[in-house]
Design a protein around this motif. Structure first.
Motif, mmCIF file in Angstrom:
data_model
loop_
_atom_site.group_PDB
_atom_site.id
_atom_site.type_symbol
_atom_site.label_atom_id
_atom_site.label_comp_id
_atom_site.label_asym_id
_atom_site.label_seq_id
_atom_site.Cartn_x
_atom_site.Cartn_y
_atom_site.Cartn_z
ATOM 1 N N VAL A 126 0.814 -1.219 0.000
ATOM 2 C CA VAL A 126 0.000 0.000 0.000
ATOM 3 C C VAL A 126 0.847 1.269 0.000
ATOM 4 N N GLY A 127 2.136 1.123 -0.253
ATOM 5 C CA GLY A 127 2.990 2.298 -0.407
ATOM 6 C C GLY A 127 3.440 2.933 0.887
ATOM 7 N N LEU A 128 3.428 2.176 1.967
ATOM 8 C CA LEU A 128 3.942 2.661 3.245
ATOM 9 C C LEU A 128 5.162 1.811 3.613
ATOM 10 N N LEU A 179 -6.884 6.358 -5.289
ATOM 11 C CA LEU A 179 -7.537 5.715 -6.431
ATOM 12 C C LEU A 179 -6.518 4.990 -7.308
ATOM 13 N N ASN A 180 -5.360 5.594 -7.518
ATOM 14 C CA ASN A 180 -4.318 4.933 -8.300
ATOM 15 C C ASN A 180 -3.795 3.699 -7.588
ATOM 16 N N LEU A 181 -3.679 3.787 -6.263
ATOM 17 C CA LEU A 181 -3.270 2.617 -5.478
ATOM 18 C C LEU A 181 -4.276 1.483 -5.646
ATOM 19 N N LEU A 182 -5.567 1.802 -5.532
ATOM 20 C CA LEU A 182 -6.601 0.772 -5.681
ATOM 21 C C LEU A 182 -6.567 0.156 -7.077
ATOM 22 N N ALA A 183 -6.348 0.971 -8.096
ATOM 23 C CA ALA A 183 -6.266 0.452 -9.457
ATOM 24 C C ALA A 183 -5.073 -0.489 -9.604
ATOM 25 N N ASP A 184 -3.941 -0.116 -9.023
ATOM 26 C CA ASP A 184 -2.746 -0.960 -9.093
ATOM 27 C C ASP A 184 -2.964 -2.279 -8.347
ATOM 28 N N GLU A 188 -2.664 -6.096 -9.723
ATOM 29 C CA GLU A 188 -1.623 -6.970 -9.171
ATOM 30 C C GLU A 188 -2.189 -8.219 -8.510
ATOM 31 N N HIS A 189 -3.339 -8.078 -7.860
ATOM 32 C CA HIS A 189 -3.892 -9.184 -7.066
ATOM 33 C C HIS A 189 -5.147 -9.800 -7.694
ATOM 34 N N ASP A 190 -5.498 -9.381 -8.901
ATOM 35 C CA ASP A 190 -6.690 -9.883 -9.593
ATOM 36 C C ASP A 190 -7.932 -9.739 -8.709
ATOM 37 N N LEU A 191 -8.096 -8.548 -8.140
ATOM 38 C CA LEU A 191 -9.206 -8.279 -7.240
ATOM 39 C C LEU A 191 -10.457 -7.875 -8.008
#
Length: 250
Positions: A126-128, A179-184, A188-191
């Motif tokens: 999640v970029g942390l 929003l960009n994080l959620l899209a990525d 990546e995880h096929d969510l």
């Protein structure tokens, strides 16, 4: 991934009963991002809460990954498949629990092993960085708190995320980052996502298809492309598009 058929959700008892959702039906394919839009009080978030098991006064049929759910009861298997991210990152994290405590508890509840490695991986996802691991919510910005909330949801390695206005409580400058994080993460995880938002620009950016709700009913299901073109079939949909502040048919 998700089938909802003839969903009714209500609160209270006659003569004071309020019917919040009426005969809602929609399907969401594996890997799809599906939006629920409409004015406040139209029943969007209520649908998510019924799916998640947070409301027990509902009828109809909800099927997740081929498994029909009944009433409010959900087993561990359900929560390994479905997780929810709430609107307010300030309210969804316990003020006295560190990020490490929040993620450790989520992983242990799902029966996960190798907790230490998984926490570091979740923070990276999640970029942390790991430097955030032992901070408390009051030491985090709104966007950082929402990243922690997303990491907590990902701890179960779910396939379906229910996103209830995940950026509406954040500053505009931070909304795009989340929003960009959620899209990525979806890629990546096929969510699979079901996203509630009052912001049509967000839904147009994030969702393949969407349902438009009015007074508890789904009045139209349309593609994200049709939304971007402003091509609603129903008068209410066209009114919603026209009235949406900041919406552009780019």
């Amino acid at each position: 991934m998700l089938n909802v058929r003839d969903l009714d959700v209500w609160f209270g008892f006659p003569p004071d009963r309020v019917d919040a959702v009426k005969q809602a039906s929609f399907d969401v394919a594996q890997g799809e991002s599906f939006g629920l839009v409409g004015e406040s009080g139209s029943g969007k978030s209520t649908i998510l809460r019924a799916i998640a098991g947070l409301i027990d006064t509902w009828s109809g049929q909800i099927t997740v990954a081929g498994q029909q759910v009944i009433g409010r009861r959900r087993d561990r298997g359900f929560y390994k498949t479905v997780q929810m991210v709430f609107q307010d990152p300030y309210a969804s994290l316990h003020p006295r629990h560190s990020v490490d405590s929040v993620l450790s508890e989520a992983l242990k509840l799902q029966g996960m092993q190798d907790i230490d490695r998984r926490i570091v991986q979740l923070l990276d996802d999640v970029g942390l960085g790991r430097g955030f691991r032992f901070r408390y919510p009051h030491q985090l910005s709104g966007g950082q708190r929402q990243r922690v909330a997303i990491a907590r949801a990902l701890a179960a390695e779910p396939r379906l995320l229910l996103l209830d206005e995940p950026t509406s409580a954040l500053d505009v400058s931070v909304q795009a980052e989340i929003l960009n994080l959620l899209a990525d993460l979806r890629a990546e995880h096929d969510l699979t996502y079901v996203m509630v938002s009052h912001d049509l620009a967000v839904v147009a950016h994030m969702c393949d298809r969407l349902a438009v709700m009015q007074h508890g009913r789904i009045v139209e299901i349309m593609s994200g492309d049709a939304l971007r073109r402003g091509e609603g079939k129903q008068d209410y949909t066209r009114h919603l598009i026209k009235a949406s502040a900041g919406y552009s048919r780019a």
